[in-house]
Design a protein around this motif. Structure first.
Motif, short mmCIF file in Angstrom:
data_model
loop_
_atom_site.label_atom_id
_atom_site.label_comp_id
_atom_site.label_asym_id
_atom_site.label_seq_id
_atom_site.Cartn_x
_atom_site.Cartn_y
_atom_site.Cartn_z
N VAL A 42 -18.04 -30.18 15.14
CA VAL A 42 -16.63 -30.23 15.55
C VAL A 42 -15.91 -31.41 14.91
CG1 VAL A 42 -15.13 -30.66 17.54
CG2 VAL A 42 -16.94 -28.93 17.69
N LYS A 43 -16.58 -32.55 14.85
CA LYS A 43 -15.93 -33.78 14.38
C LYS A 43 -15.52 -33.70 12.90
CE LYS A 43 -20.25 -36.26 13.26
NZ LYS A 43 -20.03 -36.32 11.83
N ASP A 44 -16.03 -32.70 12.17
CA ASP A 44 -15.72 -32.58 10.75
C ASP A 44 -14.41 -31.82 10.49
OD1 ASP A 44 -18.05 -33.92 10.10
OD2 ASP A 44 -19.23 -32.08 9.86
N PHE A 45 -13.76 -31.31 11.56
CA PHE A 45 -12.57 -30.49 11.39
C PHE A 45 -11.48 -30.91 12.37
CE2 PHE A 45 -16.28 -28.06 10.16
CZ PHE A 45 -15.91 -27.58 8.91
N GLY A 46 -10.25 -30.73 11.94
CA GLY A 46 -9.13 -31.09 12.79
C GLY A 46 -8.76 -30.04 13.81
N SER A 47 -9.22 -28.80 13.60
CA SER A 47 -8.85 -27.71 14.50
C SER A 47 -9.86 -26.58 14.35
CB SER A 47 -7.45 -27.19 14.18
OG SER A 47 -7.44 -26.53 12.92
#
Length: 340
Positions: A42-47
């Protein structure tokens, strides 16, 4: 595999740490297409939309519909703020952004609960001596699904006259009920740290750390700076008595919580244990403390002794459950087909 198909539905299993994607073919008896499954941090993407686009790019696979199983409370069937990660999702906005026909949001444990309809026998391991009954074997059955991962999820599966429905709950955030002198000491410590203490403060990955810190404080020892995997590793190799005690205590409190859920939901037909910690903690759950405290419900002990508990070992129950929901959305009678 072709890049898209009218019978395909995009699936997402979204938790606090990871998001998993896959496709379902709603014409198949085993609808999750396992070779389409991918996992992202999750932390690798903004949405979520950004992560879905990455999945499309990596696999070349698309679909016009989506079932999103998300770890949070679904408001009006339309929006969700993920409990343990920064994303917020609106179904119509997401479908417009990705040019889909529809996007359905469900609680992640609604999907986990529906998954048990499609699980095979080799996906399950009994915790205790009792086996769960076949789903659909009786006109009325009620099951509970509970599991620790990044948080603590709780769902219910209702079987009524050949039809299945799920209970979408936030039962992991119910208040922790202390049942022993040690529980009371742990509660006092965590209350001083957090104020209100929910079951999730103890029964999840970070809950292992909270328990370890509390037990160190009770023992008058300074805690090491440990991650959940450090605690379970030290417990499994028997190199740290405090870590052993922590995992044993975790198993016992988890048993109490699961037993309380049976009483609350009326889940007399059985409990499915799921979540990322279950494969790691399974040996500890089977050593007595889990079932002992699961059954220790006073005047209901005789009944609780007859309620089976079973661990889900399949690594993708969230996607399997989302696939089951996609099949139901397509109009196929999933339970009737399962029992043929």
């Amino acid at each position: 595999m072709s890049s898209s198909a009218s019978s395909h539905t995009l699936l997402a299993d979204l938790g606090g740490t990871n998001v998993r994607f896959g496709l379902a073919d709603c014409t198949q008896s085993d609808p999750l297409l396992h070779d389409t499954v991918r996992r992202y941090r999750v932390k690798d993407f903004g949405s979520l939309a950004e992560a879905i686009r990455q999945y499309h790019s990596d696999t070349g696979l698309t679909a016009k519909n989506a079932v999103i199983a998300a770890a949070g409370r679904i408001s009006d069937g339309e929006t969700v703020k993920i409990t343990n990660n920064p994303w917020s999702i609106a179904a119509h906005k997401l479908s417009d952004e990705l040019k889909m026909d529809w996007v359905h949001l469900v609680n992640d444990f609604a999907a986990q609960s529906m998954a048990v309809i499609l699980l095979k026998q080799n996906d399950l391991v009994p915790v205790g001596k009792l086996a769960l009954p076949d789903i659909g074997a009786h006109q009325e059955q009620t099951f509970c699904v509970v599991g620790p991962g990044t948080g603590l999820g709780v769902g219910g599966l209702l079987v009524r006259d050949g039809h299945c429905s799920v209970l979408q709950t936030e039962g992991g955030h119910a208040g922790f009920a202390a049942h022993s002198p040690e529980d009371i000491d742990i509660l006092k410590y965590l209350n001083g740290k957090f104020g209100r203490v929910s079951n999730e403060r103890l029964i999840c990955g970070q809950g292992l750390v909270n328990l370890y810190d509390a037990i160190c404080a009770i023992a008058g020892q300074k805690p090491d700076d440990l991650l959940p995997e450090d605690i379970t590793e030290r417990a499994n190799n028997n190199s740290d008595p405090i870590c052993v005690r922590t995992v044993e205590t975790f198993a016992g409190i988890f048993g109490s919580v699961a037993g309380d859920l049976v009483l609350t939901l009326g889940a007399w037909d059985g409990v499915y244990l799921t979540g990322g910690l279950i494969p790691i903690l399974l040996p500890w759950l089977g050593r007595g403390h889990f079932r002992e405290r699961f059954e220790a419900k006073g005047r209901f002990r005789d009944i609780m002794e007859k309620v089976p508990t079973q661990a889900i070992m399949n690594p993708e129950p969230g996607l399997i459950g989302a696939a089951a929901l996609a099949v139901i959305e397509s109009g196929r009678p999933i339970l009737a087909e399962r029992r043929r």
